[in-house]
Design a protein around this motif. Structure first.
Motif, PDB file in Angstrom:
ATOM      1  N   GLY A  70       0.584  -1.350  -0.131  1.00  0.00           N
ATOM      2  CA  GLY A  70      -0.011  -0.188  -0.010  1.00  0.00           C
ATOM      3  C   GLY A  70       0.924   1.363  -0.067  1.00  0.00           C
ATOM      4  N   ILE A  71       2.068   1.159   0.332  1.00  0.00           N
ATOM      5  CA  ILE A  71       2.961   2.279   0.359  1.00  0.00           C
ATOM      6  C   ILE A  71       3.167   2.876  -1.105  1.00  0.00           C
ATOM      7  N   THR A  72       2.963   2.121  -2.058  1.00  0.00           N
ATOM      8  CA  THR A  72       3.191   2.401  -3.482  1.00  0.00           C
ATOM      9  C   THR A  72       2.007   3.298  -3.973  1.00  0.00           C
ATOM     10  N   THR A  73       0.835   2.977  -3.610  1.00  0.00           N
ATOM     11  CA  THR A  73      -0.262   3.565  -4.219  1.00  0.00           C
ATOM     12  C   THR A  73      -0.487   4.960  -3.244  1.00  0.00           C
ATOM     13  N   SER A  74      -0.114   4.965  -1.960  1.00  0.00           N
ATOM     14  CA  SER A  74      -0.567   6.036  -1.080  1.00  0.00           C
ATOM     15  C   SER A  74       0.662   7.072  -1.428  1.00  0.00           C
ATOM     16  N   VAL A  75       1.844   6.681  -1.616  1.00  0.00           N
ATOM     17  CA  VAL A  75       2.895   7.782  -1.840  1.00  0.00           C
ATOM     18  C   VAL A  75       2.732   8.381  -3.217  1.00  0.00           C
ATOM     19  N   ILE A  76       2.286   7.509  -4.293  1.00  0.00           N
ATOM     20  CA  ILE A  76       2.283   8.086  -5.770  1.00  0.00           C
ATOM     21  C   ILE A  76       0.761   9.068  -5.620  1.00  0.00           C
ATOM     22  N   GLY A  77      -0.048   8.578  -4.967  1.00  0.00           N
ATOM     23  CA  GLY A  77      -1.334   9.242  -4.864  1.00  0.00           C
ATOM     24  C   GLY A  77      -1.272  10.613  -3.952  1.00  0.00           C
ATOM     25  N   ALA A  78      -0.373  10.714  -2.976  1.00  0.00           N
ATOM     26  CA  ALA A  78      -0.039  11.811  -1.972  1.00  0.00           C
ATOM     27  C   ALA A  78       0.998  13.062  -2.782  1.00  0.00           C
ATOM     28  N   LEU A  79       1.693  12.218  -3.748  1.00  0.00           N
ATOM     29  CA  LEU A  79       2.504  13.244  -4.440  1.00  0.00           C
ATOM     30  C   LEU A  79       1.842  13.880  -5.630  1.00  0.00           C
ATOM     31  N   LYS A  80       0.882  13.036  -6.135  1.00  0.00           N
ATOM     32  CA  LYS A  80       0.328  13.774  -7.099  1.00  0.00           C
ATOM     33  C   LYS A  80      -0.960  14.940  -6.832  1.00  0.00           C
ATOM     34  N   ARG A  81      -1.447  14.414  -5.511  1.00  0.00           N
ATOM     35  CA  ARG A  81      -2.347  15.429  -5.051  1.00  0.00           C
ATOM     36  C   ARG A  81      -1.352  16.958  -4.519  1.00  0.00           C
ATOM     37  N   GLY A  82      -0.455  16.461  -3.923  1.00  0.00           N
ATOM     38  CA  GLY A  82       0.349  17.687  -3.185  1.00  0.00           C
ATOM     39  C   GLY A  82       1.106  18.472  -4.457  1.00  0.00           C
ATOM     40  N   LEU A  83       1.910  17.718  -5.196  1.00  0.00           N
ATOM     41  CA  LEU A  83       2.719  18.353  -6.261  1.00  0.00           C
ATOM     42  C   LEU A  83       1.980  19.066  -7.545  1.00  0.00           C
ATOM     43  N   THR A  84       0.892  18.605  -7.815  1.00  0.00           N
ATOM     44  CA  THR A  84       0.252  19.212  -9.166  1.00  0.00           C
ATOM     45  C   THR A  84      -0.061  20.638  -8.791  1.00  0.00           C
ATOM     46  N   PRO A  85      -0.634  21.249  -7.650  1.00  0.00           N
ATOM     47  CA  PRO A  85      -0.822  22.613  -7.494  1.00  0.00           C
ATOM     48  C   PRO A  85       0.530  23.297  -7.500  1.00  0.00           C
ATOM     49  N   LEU A  86       1.835  22.831  -7.314  1.00  0.00           N
ATOM     50  CA  LEU A  86       2.948  23.240  -7.466  1.00  0.00           C
ATOM     51  C   LEU A  86       3.716  22.967  -8.626  1.00  0.00           C
ATOM     52  N   SER A  87       3.409  22.396  -9.535  1.00  0.00           N
ATOM     53  CA  SER A  87       3.915  21.873 -10.876  1.00  0.00           C
ATOM     54  C   SER A  87       4.431  23.218 -11.536  1.00  0.00           C
ATOM     55  N   GLY A  88       4.024  24.298 -11.645  1.00  0.00           N
ATOM     56  CA  GLY A  88       4.505  25.426 -12.157  1.00  0.00           C
ATOM     57  C   GLY A  88       5.651  25.947 -11.349  1.00  0.00           C
ATOM     58  N   GLU A  89       5.645  25.951 -10.251  1.00  0.00           N
ATOM     59  CA  GLU A  89       6.928  26.516  -9.300  1.00  0.00           C
ATOM     60  C   GLU A  89       8.083  25.041  -9.294  1.00  0.00           C
ATOM     61  N   LEU A  90       7.760  24.266  -9.118  1.00  0.00           N
ATOM     62  CA  LEU A  90       8.819  23.112  -9.143  1.00  0.00           C
ATOM     63  C   LEU A  90       9.161  22.466 -10.257  1.00  0.00           C
ATOM     64  N   GLY A  91       8.198  22.555 -11.296  1.00  0.00           N
ATOM     65  CA  GLY A  91       8.718  21.926 -12.427  1.00  0.00           C
ATOM     66  C   GLY A  91       8.584  20.402 -12.506  1.00  0.00           C
ATOM     67  N   ILE A  92       7.759  19.792 -11.535  1.00  0.00           N
ATOM     68  CA  ILE A  92       7.773  18.283 -11.441  1.00  0.00           C
ATOM     69  C   ILE A  92       6.235  18.220 -11.647  1.00  0.00           C
ATOM     70  N   HIS A  93       5.890  16.939 -12.366  1.00  0.00           N
ATOM     71  CA  HIS A  93       4.355  16.712 -12.660  1.00  0.00           C
ATOM     72  C   HIS A  93       4.306  15.263 -12.593  1.00  0.00           C
ATOM     73  N   VAL A  94       3.326  14.774 -11.606  1.00  0.00           N
ATOM     74  CA  VAL A  94       2.947  13.261 -11.373  1.00  0.00           C
ATOM     75  C   VAL A  94       1.888  12.970 -12.174  1.00  0.00           C
ATOM     76  N   CYS A  95       1.984  11.840 -13.142  1.00  0.00           N
ATOM     77  CA  CYS A  95       0.982  11.289 -13.667  1.00  0.00           C
ATOM     78  C   CYS A  95       0.576   9.711 -13.469  1.00  0.00           C
ATOM     79  N   GLY A  96      -0.517   9.311 -14.040  1.00  0.00           N
ATOM     80  CA  GLY A  96      -1.035   8.141 -13.643  1.00  0.00           C
ATOM     81  C   GLY A  96      -1.446   7.806 -12.325  1.00  0.00           C
ATOM     82  N   GLY A  97      -1.080   6.591 -11.821  1.00  0.00           N
ATOM     83  CA  GLY A  97      -1.801   5.863 -10.673  1.00  0.00           C
ATOM     84  C   GLY A  97      -2.248   4.768 -10.619  1.00  0.00           C
ATOM     85  N   ARG A  98      -3.238   4.364  -9.899  1.00  0.00           N
ATOM     86  CA  ARG A  98      -3.729   2.980 -10.042  1.00  0.00           C
ATOM     87  C   ARG A  98      -4.879   2.655 -11.050  1.00  0.00           C
TER      88      ARG A  98
END
Length: 428
Positions: A70-98
């Motif tokens: 479950g760590i895999t799903t939860s970490v990818i999900g947490a990063l997608k939720r948290g980093l998407t609003p900051l993608s313009g600032e950080l230049g990191i984009h999280v795609c995909g999931g389960r």
């Protein structure tokens, strides 16, 4: 050339992450990411994600089940939720999931590419190839169900995907890193995690280049009927056995839920705790002026600081990082929400000030990590059972919560507290 880092056993767990934990994982995961990018840059963050030991420790320090799939799903999900609003600032984009989200990855990459200016179609093809290699070229008995593709503005990427073997109740996680990648079918993995299933067919290994070429030659020369005849000869013992490939280093994530002393490098844990006791008072002005922060939070911060600053060899015992914020299933102890929230507040304050060039709090966290490594060479402390028992005694006071509910006040006659769910109030 990207190299495999190893593999690890991952018990396959079902269930869901409750919202009270998922929201906190999103916030803490985002703060840790920002701190890593601030200190070491985006490329280093991608390298961390491609390291299976670090990835597991990252999930454990966020209060997820320390050893499970479950760590895999939860970490990818947490990063997608948290980093998407900051993608313009950080230049990191999280795609995909389960599940269905994994199938949306190519479209997400094309859309991001159109917006940012890289070749999204090429990365979409890379996403498909990665999935094909791990589902077809690596025939190890695991069916892919999760595909996370993390890409930076300069088109560097890491893929974390996971397959399951339902019969064995096991999962295998695969890590890919674009840095140094020259071929999708010649040892492209950064790492593979999962319980050994005996000899597997891995046509993506560089040592299988001759095999891949021979298969094409055989298909051309013999045709399907000829291949069936050749297979019959091999199965009858008429062909010499192929040499066994050398085993890769791997991290074994055990099936037991409780955290045992054998799962933890106690020398490092005592170093974390000693650094919290020694460094905390010295750095009070820089680190502890966030309201409500106390000694217990500094212990958690010592392990968070190690996730930010630690070198790869520091993550050989991911279970240790579950001692920061516990686990949602009460192993090693319920999640102390007051501590968790204080940790988030300290990290948020440090990162926000760091953006403005005020490095005092981020520097204090780095010193906390440096002190842990210095002290672990000679400090001693209580055994793991005593540490966990103390956490259970303080759990109600620290806002202890798990999927079973809030923790009740500790009672001396509850001898089985650390392992029983009978002594908690139910409800979410």
């Amino acid at each position: 050339m990207a190299q495999r880092a190893g593999n690890a056993d991952l018990p396959l767990h079902g269930g869901r992450v409750p919202r009270w934990l998922g929201d906190r994982m999103t916030r803490l995961g985002t703060m840790i990411t920002e701190a890593i990018v601030h200190h070491y840059g985006r490329d280093e963050f991608l390298r961390r994600l491609a390291h299976p030991f670090w990835f597991q420790s990252f999930g454990a320090v966020m209060g997820m089940d320390w050893h499970s799939s479950g760590i895999t799903t939860s970490v990818i999900g947490a990063l997608k939720r948290g980093l998407t609003p900051l993608s313009g600032e950080l230049g990191i984009h999280v795609c995909g999931g389960r599940g269905q989200h994994s199938r949306k990855t190519p479209g997400e990459l094309v859309s991001i590419g159109d917006r940012i200016g890289f070749d999204g179609a090429r990365l979409a093809e890379a996403s498909r190839l990665v999935a094909k290699v791990d589902s077809a070229a690596v025939q190890d008995g695991f069916d892919l169900y999760l595909h996370g593709f993390i890409v930076s503005d300069d088109a560097k990427w890491v893929v974390v995907q996971q397959g399951m073997n339902g019969d064995r109740r096991q999962a295998r996680r695969y890590h890919w890193l674009s840095e140094g990648l020259e071929s999708f079918v010649n040892s492209p993995h950064a790492a593979i995690e999962g319980r050994g299933q005996g000899e597997i067919i891995n046509l993506a290994d560089r040592r299988a280049a001759r095999s891949r070429a021979s298969q094409l030659d055989l298909l051309s020369a013999l045709g399907p009927d000829g291949l069936v005849r050749e297979l019959a000869v091999i199965e009858s013992g008429g062909a010499p056995a192929a040499p066994v490939q050398p085993m890769l280093p791997h991290l074994v994530m055990p099936a037991h839920h409780d955290v045992r002393e054998s799962d933890v490098n106690m020398r490092r844990l005592h170093g974390n705790f000693a650094a919290a006791a020694d460094r905390g008072p010295k750095d009070f002005e820089e680190l502890l002026l966030v309201p409500g922060v106390g000694a217990r939070t500094v212990k958690a911060l010592a392990m968070v600081a190690e996730v930010v600053h630690g070198t790869p060899c520091r993550f050989s015992d991911p279970a240790r990082f579950s001692l920061a914020h516990g686990g949602k299933d009460r192993h090693p102890f319920p999640v102390p929400l007051k501590v968790y929230d204080e940790t988030i507040n300290v990290m948020k304050s440090a990162v926000q000030k760091g953006r403005l060039g005020r490095e005092e709090e981020l520097a204090a966290l780095r010193r906390l990590d440096e002190q842990s490594r210095r002290l672990e060479r000679y400090v001693t402390g209580p055994d793991l059972k005593e540490i966990v028992a103390g956490e259970f005694r303080d759990s109600a006071r620290l806002g202890g919560r798990s999927v079973f509910g809030w923790e009740a006040e500790h009672q001396e006659d509850q001898r089985d507290g650390p392992t029983s769910a009978a002594n908690v109030r139910t409800g979410y």
